[in-house]
Design an enzyme around this catalytic site. Structure first.
Site, PDB file in Angstrom:
ATOM      1  N   ALA A 120       5.779   8.287   7.157  1.00  0.00           N
ATOM      2  CA  ALA A 120       5.189   9.507   6.496  1.00  0.00           C
ATOM      3  C   ALA A 120       4.412   9.196   5.118  1.00  0.00           C
ATOM      4  O   ALA A 120       4.923   9.984   4.296  1.00  0.00           O
ATOM      5  CB  ALA A 120       6.444  10.527   6.402  1.00  0.00           C
ATOM      6  N   GLY A 141      -0.077   8.584   7.923  1.00  0.00           N
ATOM      7  CA  GLY A 141       0.833   9.644   8.772  1.00  0.00           C
ATOM      8  C   GLY A 141       0.965  10.790   8.656  1.00  0.00           C
ATOM      9  O   GLY A 141       0.874  11.676   9.484  1.00  0.00           O
ATOM     10  N   ARG A 152      11.335  11.027   0.845  1.00  0.00           N
ATOM     11  CA  ARG A 152       9.868  11.424   1.256  1.00  0.00           C
ATOM     12  C   ARG A 152      10.001  12.524   2.203  1.00  0.00           C
ATOM     13  O   ARG A 152       9.213  13.407   2.291  1.00  0.00           O
ATOM     14  CB  ARG A 152       9.363  10.028   1.760  1.00  0.00           C
ATOM     15  CG  ARG A 152       7.755  10.313   2.156  1.00  0.00           C
ATOM     16  CD  ARG A 152       7.183   9.071   2.659  1.00  0.00           C
ATOM     17  NE  ARG A 152       7.186   8.065   1.698  1.00  0.00           N
ATOM     18  CZ  ARG A 152       6.647   6.655   1.843  1.00  0.00           C
ATOM     19  NH1 ARG A 152       6.382   6.503   2.891  1.00  0.00           N
ATOM     20  NH2 ARG A 152       6.526   6.246   0.781  1.00  0.00           N
ATOM     21  N   VAL A 174       3.196   2.438   9.729  1.00  0.00           N
ATOM     22  CA  VAL A 174       3.684   1.716   8.796  1.00  0.00           C
ATOM     23  C   VAL A 174       2.949   0.820   7.862  1.00  0.00           C
ATOM     24  O   VAL A 174       1.911   0.488   8.134  1.00  0.00           O
ATOM     25  CB  VAL A 174       5.109   1.093   9.444  1.00  0.00           C
ATOM     26  CG1 VAL A 174       5.719   1.938  10.127  1.00  0.00           C
ATOM     27  CG2 VAL A 174       4.351  -0.036  10.302  1.00  0.00           C
ATOM     28  N   PRO A 176       1.791  -4.641   4.493  1.00  0.00           N
ATOM     29  CA  PRO A 176       1.451  -5.286   3.157  1.00  0.00           C
ATOM     30  C   PRO A 176       0.937  -6.835   3.334  1.00  0.00           C
ATOM     31  O   PRO A 176       1.088  -7.500   4.256  1.00  0.00           O
ATOM     32  CB  PRO A 176       2.597  -5.293   2.338  1.00  0.00           C
ATOM     33  CG  PRO A 176       3.773  -5.235   3.293  1.00  0.00           C
ATOM     34  CD  PRO A 176       3.218  -4.579   4.507  1.00  0.00           C
ATOM     35  N   LEU A 219     -10.211   7.080   6.707  1.00  0.00           N
ATOM     36  CA  LEU A 219     -10.028   8.160   5.917  1.00  0.00           C
ATOM     37  C   LEU A 219     -10.376   7.589   4.637  1.00  0.00           C
ATOM     38  O   LEU A 219     -10.036   6.482   4.194  1.00  0.00           O
ATOM     39  CB  LEU A 219      -8.560   8.650   5.940  1.00  0.00           C
ATOM     40  CG  LEU A 219      -8.198   9.094   7.295  1.00  0.00           C
ATOM     41  CD1 LEU A 219      -6.735   9.803   7.101  1.00  0.00           C
ATOM     42  CD2 LEU A 219      -9.070  10.194   7.942  1.00  0.00           C
ATOM     43  N   CYS A 244      -6.214  -0.377   0.878  1.00  0.00           N
ATOM     44  CA  CYS A 244      -6.905  -1.023   1.957  1.00  0.00           C
ATOM     45  C   CYS A 244      -7.847  -2.091   1.553  1.00  0.00           C
ATOM     46  O   CYS A 244      -7.796  -3.325   2.330  1.00  0.00           O
ATOM     47  CB  CYS A 244      -7.599  -0.216   3.067  1.00  0.00           C
ATOM     48  SG  CYS A 244      -6.378   1.022   3.888  1.00  0.00           S
ATOM     49  N   LYS A 287      -6.600  -5.845   0.647  1.00  0.00           N
ATOM     50  CA  LYS A 287      -5.604  -6.227   1.682  1.00  0.00           C
ATOM     51  C   LYS A 287      -6.381  -6.632   2.832  1.00  0.00           C
ATOM     52  O   LYS A 287      -6.075  -7.705   3.272  1.00  0.00           O
ATOM     53  CB  LYS A 287      -4.560  -4.975   1.861  1.00  0.00           C
ATOM     54  CG  LYS A 287      -3.628  -5.264   2.887  1.00  0.00           C
ATOM     55  CD  LYS A 287      -2.620  -4.361   2.897  1.00  0.00           C
ATOM     56  CE  LYS A 287      -2.987  -2.884   3.316  1.00  0.00           C
ATOM     57  NZ  LYS A 287      -3.172  -2.950   4.773  1.00  0.00           N
ATOM     58  N   PHE A 337      -6.656   5.043  -8.506  1.00  0.00           N
ATOM     59  CA  PHE A 337      -7.802   4.193  -8.086  1.00  0.00           C
ATOM     60  C   PHE A 337      -9.003   4.971  -7.883  1.00  0.00           C
ATOM     61  O   PHE A 337     -10.306   4.320  -8.060  1.00  0.00           O
ATOM     62  CB  PHE A 337      -7.364   3.269  -6.800  1.00  0.00           C
ATOM     63  CG  PHE A 337      -7.706   4.041  -5.709  1.00  0.00           C
ATOM     64  CD1 PHE A 337      -9.028   3.942  -4.931  1.00  0.00           C
ATOM     65  CD2 PHE A 337      -6.798   4.638  -4.953  1.00  0.00           C
ATOM     66  CE1 PHE A 337      -9.250   4.230  -3.604  1.00  0.00           C
ATOM     67  CE2 PHE A 337      -6.937   5.281  -3.754  1.00  0.00           C
ATOM     68  CZ  PHE A 337      -8.100   4.997  -3.020  1.00  0.00           C
TER      69      PHE A 337
END
Length: 476
Positions: free
Chosen positions: A8, A12, A37, A85, A88, A160, A273, A276, A335
């Site tokens: 979530a 998601g 959450r 999920v 990382p 996105l 993103c 990573k 950011f």
């Protein structure tokens, strides 16, 4: 049809809200083991800020959109299971600092297998390394006790941009669906395609094989980050030569072969993103023996780190080579604008760099909480995306305020680190009067009216632009 989404978070929640809005006949349930959450998703104060999201959630929630911690029930009942999920960067062991940690993905797959009594389409929504679907399929098959249950894996990466996520979902450039090139794989692709066809034209729904879809997401983020690092590298050259990076960017951006997007020089890229995914791409190339390819993409991250360090050094050198004990106001910690997300925010490294030279910081951001800022400042690199980290002690060298004018009061310098539109509306004459003199502004986003600020009396450093004569002296 029933859809369940595991996770979530930033992907998601908005994605499922959009599907529920456009597909009122489909039951959509977002599940997460994080009770706080889920509670927030069921309240009037959502756990993430995204323009337009609250309105969509309120319209659909309780009708065909639900948020629950009962993961076993809803995943077991679902026909389609999106997995969104965390993936990382590993912090220890083989591949630490580059490889993706698929612990949470594997855990989700084992849970799906354990509760499945009917066949399901399992959809990768998280960004994952190429060939992940192959490994996940093995986990699903070996952990499902019912041999009649069949799992079909699809890759449906998200593209996105935070701050415009709902607009991106409403009118995407494309939706990519990757599946096995088999009869059952094609059927699964068509099922997911039928969901998106509720509001997206067929020509924007692209179909590919699994491996192409998985790699496309990593490559897309790498290309976008590459453009930012490219223009940021030129910003350093502009300062050294007296050129203006905004004029250079506009000139090359009018070339239809180049385009104007992602050519705004800044203090650096951030978000969950870009870094990573590039590091993941680097690791994959290294493991496949593609040394030169790995080095090429790693240079994108190195330039980003260089840009943040260069900005810190500009501040220190301009302020007479010492910021020890000096108060510096920080405007913006997210950011980017229109989000409260601080993951890999360039503001974090800039703040840590300034604190390393014993500066005192007063931070203001309209959407980032005090608790989030202190936690980020005390969290080691790459640990931000790992659940369970503890709240850390506050430091006397940092204050967080809800009033930007208070942040600037008695400050020696002011650094703009996020391009929030509201910063352009501030009364800078008032701010100038309350700051120590000489009063410095370091614009890491080229957001403000620099000539007007100089008329007021500020010493202005504008990233990638001809240096202020006052600052130039420090480099002669």
């Amino acid at each position: 049809m029933k859809i369940a989404c595991i996770g979530a978070g930033y992907v998601g929640g908005p994605t499922m809200a959009q599907i529920a809005l456009k597909c009122p006949e489909i039951e959509v349930v977002v599940v997460d083991i994080n009770e706080a959450r889920i509670k927030a998703w069921n309240s009037d104060t959502l756990p993430i800020y995204e323009p337009g999201l609250t309105e969509v959630v309120k319209q659909c929630r309780g009708r065909n959109l639900f948020f629950s911690t009962d993961t076993h029930k809803h995943v077991g009942e679902a026909d389609l299971v999106f997995v969104s999920v965390n993936t990382p960067t590993k912090t220890r062991g083989v591949g630490a600092g580059k490889a993706a940690d698929l612990t949470y993905w594997e855990g989700a797959a084992r849970m799906i297998a354990s509760v499945s009594k009917t066949s399901k389409i399992v959809i990768e929504k998280s960004t994952v390394p190429v060939k992940t679907a192959e490994a996940i399929e093995k986990v699903l098959r070996r952990n499902c006790s019912d041999p009649s249950v069949h799992f079909e894996i699809l890759s449906n990466p998200e593209f996105l941009a935070e701050g415009t996520a709902m607009a991106d979902l409403e009118n995407p450039d494309r939706v990519l669906i990757g599946g096995k090139e088999t009869e059952s794989g094609n059927r699964a692709v068509n099922v997911l395609k039928s969901v998106y066809q509720h509001w997206i034209p067929d020509e924007r729904i692209l179909c590919a094989n699994l491996w192409s879809a998985e790699l496309s997401k990593l490559t897309a983020n790498a290309f976008l980050a590459q453009r930012i690092s490219s223009i940021n590298s030129i910003s350093a050259l502009c300062e050294a030569t007296g050129a203006d990076v905004q004029q250079v960017a506009h000139s090359i951006g009018t070339d239809s072969r180049v385009g104007a997007k992602f050519l705004s020089a800044s203090v650096g890229f951030g978000g969950s993103c870009f870094q990573k995914d590039i590091l993941n791409l680097v690791y994959i190339c290294e493991m496949l023996g593609l040394k030169q390819v790995a080095e090429y993409w790693h240079s994108v991250v190195l330039i980003n780190d260089y840009q943040k360090q260069r900005f810190v050094e500009r501040i220190i050198d301009a302020m007479f080579n010492t910021i020890s004990g000096k108060k510096i106001a920080i405007l913006g910690f997210a950011f980017k604008k229109d989000t409260g997300d601080t993951r890999e925010t360039p503001a974090l490294d800039v703040c840590k760099g300034l604190l390393g030279d014993n500066a005192r910081l007063s931070i203001y951001d309209p959407k980032v909480t005090r608790e989030q800022i202190f936690t980020d400042l005390a969290t080691p690199k790459f640990e931000w995306d790992h659940p369970g980290r503890k709240q850390h002690q506050k430091t006397d060298a940092v204050s967080v305020t809800t009033d930007p004018y208070e942040a600037c009061n008695d400050a020696h310098g002011l650094a703009v680190l996020t391009e929030w539109d509201e910063f352009k509306t501030y009364d800078f004459e008032r701010i100038y009067e309350t700051m120590m003199k000489p009063a410095f502004i370091f614009d890491g986003r080229n957001l403000l009216d620099h000539e007007k600020l100089r008329e007021i009396g500020f010493i202005v450093y504008a990233l990638g632009k001809p240096l202020d004569p006052f600052i130039q002296k420090a480099y002669s």
